[in-house]
Scaffold this motif. Structure first.
Motif, mmCIF file in Angstrom:
data_model
loop_
_atom_site.group_PDB
_atom_site.id
_atom_site.type_symbol
_atom_site.label_atom_id
_atom_site.label_comp_id
_atom_site.label_asym_id
_atom_site.label_seq_id
_atom_site.Cartn_x
_atom_site.Cartn_y
_atom_site.Cartn_z
ATOM 1 N N LEU A 61 1.382 -1.347 -0.251
ATOM 2 C CA LEU A 61 -0.177 -0.424 0.053
ATOM 3 C C LEU A 61 0.914 0.836 0.653
ATOM 4 O O LEU A 61 0.640 2.395 -0.777
ATOM 5 C CB LEU A 61 -0.860 0.005 1.019
ATOM 6 N N ILE A 62 1.780 1.472 0.632
ATOM 7 C CA ILE A 62 2.164 2.171 1.217
ATOM 8 C C ILE A 62 3.728 2.910 -0.460
ATOM 9 O O ILE A 62 3.146 3.882 -1.381
ATOM 10 C CB ILE A 62 4.209 2.336 2.096
ATOM 11 N N ASP A 65 0.961 4.356 -2.743
ATOM 12 C CA ASP A 65 0.409 4.978 -2.212
ATOM 13 C C ASP A 65 1.671 6.639 -3.388
ATOM 14 O O ASP A 65 1.399 7.465 -3.460
ATOM 15 C CB ASP A 65 0.668 5.695 -1.398
ATOM 16 N N ASN A 66 2.980 5.618 -3.204
ATOM 17 C CA ASN A 66 4.309 6.704 -3.442
ATOM 18 C C ASN A 66 4.016 6.529 -5.562
ATOM 19 O O ASN A 66 4.208 7.748 -5.494
ATOM 20 C CB ASN A 66 5.336 5.865 -3.502
ATOM 21 N N PHE A 68 1.265 6.932 -7.047
ATOM 22 C CA PHE A 68 -0.121 7.834 -7.103
ATOM 23 C C PHE A 68 0.907 8.659 -7.003
ATOM 24 O O PHE A 68 0.190 10.069 -7.721
ATOM 25 C CB PHE A 68 -1.210 7.197 -6.553
ATOM 26 N N LYS A 69 1.259 8.805 -6.226
ATOM 27 C CA LYS A 69 1.891 10.438 -5.627
ATOM 28 C C LYS A 69 2.773 10.674 -6.494
ATOM 29 O O LYS A 69 3.268 12.730 -6.969
ATOM 30 C CB LYS A 69 2.972 10.648 -4.331
#
Length: 102
Positions: A61-62, A65-66, A68-69
């Protein structure tokens, strides 16, 4: 009515009774130890597996998330710079596979 234990030759003699008691006193603790060991190992492995899976999911998930950022940052950079936006638009709409248009 006599049961099978009363008919057995082991119960009739002192030697037979001692053999039965010795066997029971040997097998019962080993069986109990085996059951306790199995249940403790099983619960330990189950908890370890559950925690490992949860940690892997958190790491994934991290990572997502990275990603997507980074994609958001790249899209903001493209949106702010009209020259890059026009070049990408031209690249996506052209049928030419060369880079001469850009």
């Amino acid at each position: 009515m006599m049961t099978i234990w009363n008919k057995s030759a082991l119960w009739r003699t002192l030697k037979g009774r001692m053999i039965v008691i010795l066997l029971l006193s040997s097998i019962a603790p080993l069986a109990l130890l085996g059951i306790i060991s199995y249940s403790s190992f099983h619960s330990f492995l189950q908890n370890t597996l559950k925690n490992a899976i949860q940690e892997n999911v958190k790491k994934d998930l991290i990572g997502i998330d990275n990603i997507f950022k980074n994609m958001n940052f790249a899209s903001q950079q493209i949106a702010l710079d009209m020259e890059i936006s026009n070049k990408i638009s031209t690249y996506l709409t052209t049928d030419d596979i060369g880079f001469t248009n850009l």
